[in-house]
Design a protein around this motif. Structure first.
Motif, PDB file in Angstrom:
ATOM      1  N   PHE A  77       0.841  -1.205   0.000  1.00 14.90           N
ATOM      2  CA  PHE A  77       0.000   0.000   0.000  1.00 14.90           C
ATOM      3  C   PHE A  77       0.871   1.248   0.000  1.00 14.90           C
ATOM      4  CE2 PHE A  77      -3.016  -3.088   1.733  1.00 14.90           C
ATOM      5  CZ  PHE A  77      -4.188  -2.740   1.098  1.00 14.90           C
ATOM      6  N   GLY A 124       1.106   3.825  -2.969  1.00  7.47           N
ATOM      7  CA  GLY A 124       0.528   5.085  -2.516  1.00  7.47           C
ATOM      8  C   GLY A 124       1.476   6.258  -2.692  1.00  7.47           C
ATOM      9  N   SER A 160       0.295   9.495  -4.714  1.00  2.00           N
ATOM     10  CA  SER A 160       0.214  10.772  -3.998  1.00  2.00           C
ATOM     11  C   SER A 160       1.042  11.850  -4.687  1.00  2.00           C
ATOM     12  CB  SER A 160       0.691  10.595  -2.554  1.00  2.00           C
ATOM     13  OG  SER A 160      -0.113   9.680  -1.867  1.00  2.00           O
ATOM     14  N   GLY A 220      -3.872   1.009  -3.213  1.00  2.89           N
ATOM     15  CA  GLY A 220      -2.887   1.957  -2.708  1.00  2.89           C
ATOM     16  C   GLY A 220      -2.658   3.110  -3.664  1.00  2.89           C
ATOM     17  N   ALA A 230      -5.816   5.382  -3.559  1.00  6.93           N
ATOM     18  CA  ALA A 230      -5.847   6.178  -2.331  1.00  6.93           C
ATOM     19  C   ALA A 230      -4.807   7.286  -2.395  1.00  6.93           C
ATOM     20  CB  ALA A 230      -5.597   5.281  -1.121  1.00  6.93           C
ATOM     21  N   GLY A 231      -3.624   6.960  -2.923  1.00  4.36           N
ATOM     22  CA  GLY A 231      -2.582   7.974  -3.047  1.00  4.36           C
ATOM     23  C   GLY A 231      -2.966   9.074  -4.023  1.00  4.36           C
ATOM     24  N   THR A 279      -5.181  11.399  -2.368  1.00  5.93           N
ATOM     25  CA  THR A 279      -4.417  12.197  -1.413  1.00  5.93           C
ATOM     26  C   THR A 279      -3.786  13.394  -2.099  1.00  5.93           C
ATOM     27  OG1 THR A 279      -3.915  10.269  -0.043  1.00  5.93           O
ATOM     28  CG2 THR A 279      -2.491  12.175   0.211  1.00  5.93           C
ATOM     29  N   GLY A 321      -7.093   9.016   2.464  1.00  2.56           N
ATOM     30  CA  GLY A 321      -7.456   7.740   1.864  1.00  2.56           C
ATOM     31  C   GLY A 321      -7.699   6.636   2.863  1.00  2.56           C
ATOM     32  N   ILE A 341      -8.318   2.577   2.722  1.00  2.00           N
ATOM     33  CA  ILE A 341      -7.224   1.727   3.175  1.00  2.00           C
ATOM     34  C   ILE A 341      -7.648   0.783   4.288  1.00  2.00           C
ATOM     35  CG2 ILE A 341      -4.942   1.734   4.268  1.00  2.00           C
ATOM     36  CD1 ILE A 341      -4.502   4.466   2.845  1.00  2.00           C
ATOM     37  N   ILE A 364       0.418   4.280   6.529  1.00  2.00           N
ATOM     38  CA  ILE A 364       0.193   4.464   5.095  1.00  2.00           C
ATOM     39  C   ILE A 364      -0.227   5.906   4.819  1.00  2.00           C
ATOM     40  CG2 ILE A 364      -1.134   3.667   3.105  1.00  2.00           C
ATOM     41  CD1 ILE A 364      -1.506   0.994   4.603  1.00  2.00           C
ATOM     42  N   ASN A 403       1.638   8.620   2.402  1.00  2.34           N
ATOM     43  CA  ASN A 403       0.928   9.287   1.306  1.00  2.34           C
ATOM     44  C   ASN A 403       0.987  10.802   1.455  1.00  2.34           C
ATOM     45  OD1 ASN A 403       0.262   6.819   0.250  1.00  2.34           O
ATOM     46  ND2 ASN A 403      -1.897   6.887   0.801  1.00  2.34           N
TER      47      ASN A 403
END
Length: 257
Positions: free
Chosen positions: A86, A90, A94, A149, A152-153, A156, A163, A167, A189, A193
């Motif tokens: 992740f 990430g 990000s 990951g 989510a990044g 971010t 995120g 996550i 995580i 990020n």
């Protein structure tokens, strides 16, 4: 800074710390509107400033958890082996999202943030209604881990959210971690990020360092209280309360221009 602005920021800081402390997620989703609406910063500046706060708070929270794990074997420990894919994906998402954000119109970023908040509210509510047996039976292929990951990044970097709402469930499904252990893992995580996204923002977007420092101080106190409270509270109840709060924020974000 007016008294009303100071009180509003303090209230958001308390909520941000409690969210990070009890759920291991949701901090940036509260910090962004705090800097955007209470402090009247443009969305990109609010995103960058919130990432500084939430990333630092997540890192400190993670370190405090490790310290408690040494003193209390029953404390939920982070799983760095599960977190590694992740984190790696990430970081890329990000950094890329932060660079991409400068090419996206301000209004589009606000609308995207509002949609993300509503999605987070729904995800949090669905998690609160799922039974422990249903959660343990859910499975997902391992190859989804870097994609989650990366997504989510990307969020971010684009809109300043950590995120965690993506996550934490992923850690419970893909990583087979308990909710408390997933929360303890997610803060690491989120910290990674946030740091990667900040490298994409620094020098390109103004960051309210002084305001961020004051906000962070209140957040850390509230996060410490939240971590202690989380050991005794019903996580389902916390998730539902937070989902309701996010619903309000998401609606206000989409309505207000």
């Amino acid at each position: 800074m007016t008294l009303e602005m100071g009180l509003a920021l303090a209230g958001f800081a308390i909520a941000t710390g409690l969210a990070l402390g009890t759920l291991g997620a949701g901090g940036a989703i509260l910090a962004v509107p705090a800097f955007s609406y209470a402090a009247h910063l443009p969305h990109r500046e609010a995103s960058a400033t919130s990432l500084l706060v939430v990333g630092t708070a997540a890192l400190i929270g993670g370190l405090l958890t490790l310290r408690r794990c040494k003193n209390n074997p029953e404390e939920a420990k982070p799983d760095f082996k599960v977190a590694l894919p992740f984190v790696l994906s990430g970081l890329v998402g990000s950094w890329g999202g932060a660079l991409l954000s400068k090419h996206v119109p301000e209004l589009a970023l606000k609308l995207l943030f509002g949609a993300v908040v509503l999605a987070a509210a729904e995800a949090m509510y669905l998690r609160s209604t799922a039974s422990a047996q249903e959660s343990s039976q859910k499975t997902a292929p391992a190859w989804l881990t870097p994609l989650i990951g990366l997504g989510a990044g990307l969020l971010t970097g684009l809109v300043g959210v950590g995120g965690g709402f993506m996550i934490v469930p992923a850690l419970t499904v893909v990583g087979k971690l308990s909710l408390k252990r997933a929360s303890a893992t997610s803060v690491w995580i989120i910290a990674g990020n946030a740091a990667a996204a900040l490298t994409g923002y620094i020098g390109k977007v103004h960051i309210a360092w002084g305001m961020a420092g004051a906000f962070l101080a209140v957040t850390l106190v509230a996060m410490s209280i939240g971590q202690r409270f989380a050991r005794h509270a019903n996580p389902k109840t916390l998730q539902r309360l937070f989902a309701a709060f996010l619903l309000v924020i998401g609606i206000v974000t989409l309505i207000k221009r």
